[in-house]
Write a protein that holds these residues in place. Sequence first.
Motif: not given
Length: 153
Positions: A27-30, A32, A118, A120-122, A124
């Motif tokens: 989830k953290q590496n999606r 984002h 662009s 990763k989610a971590k 953001a």
Amino acid sequence: MQRWIVMGVVAMMLMLGGGVFAYSTYKQNRPHPMWVPLPLNPALPGEKRQEILKELTAKLKDEALLLQVSKDLELPRKLHLRSDEEAAREVSKRLFVRLGDVVTPMGGTAPSLNVGVSGKAKDAGISGEIAMRLMQDVWKILGIKPPPRKDTF
């Protein structure tokens, strides 16, 4: 027999813990992406929008501008890089300017330029800071008066 049951329970707990760790890492590496929409005049023809898009992209990818963004936001420390030049190259790779739509306060939609980064989610938070800092330069490039800031305490 009890030993086998205990070993089975321990193995199941380890597998469950590993699964939770793997899912949280996933989830953290999606992807984002973070962007700021800049509404455009709906009457503006498509060719003019594309022209503005290309000019803005070229000016935002200027090395001096990205170097200043890196220095202002202390990106080498935040992105764990060695220098401002490396951070500027990284921002240049992540930077995008796209055409899109934005919902207006009156309830309709209007065409927009989406200026963003662009990541990763971590990351953001960092991506959001970069996008907002780039908008300051976008306003200067386009000759637009920036909206008043709401300072929060």
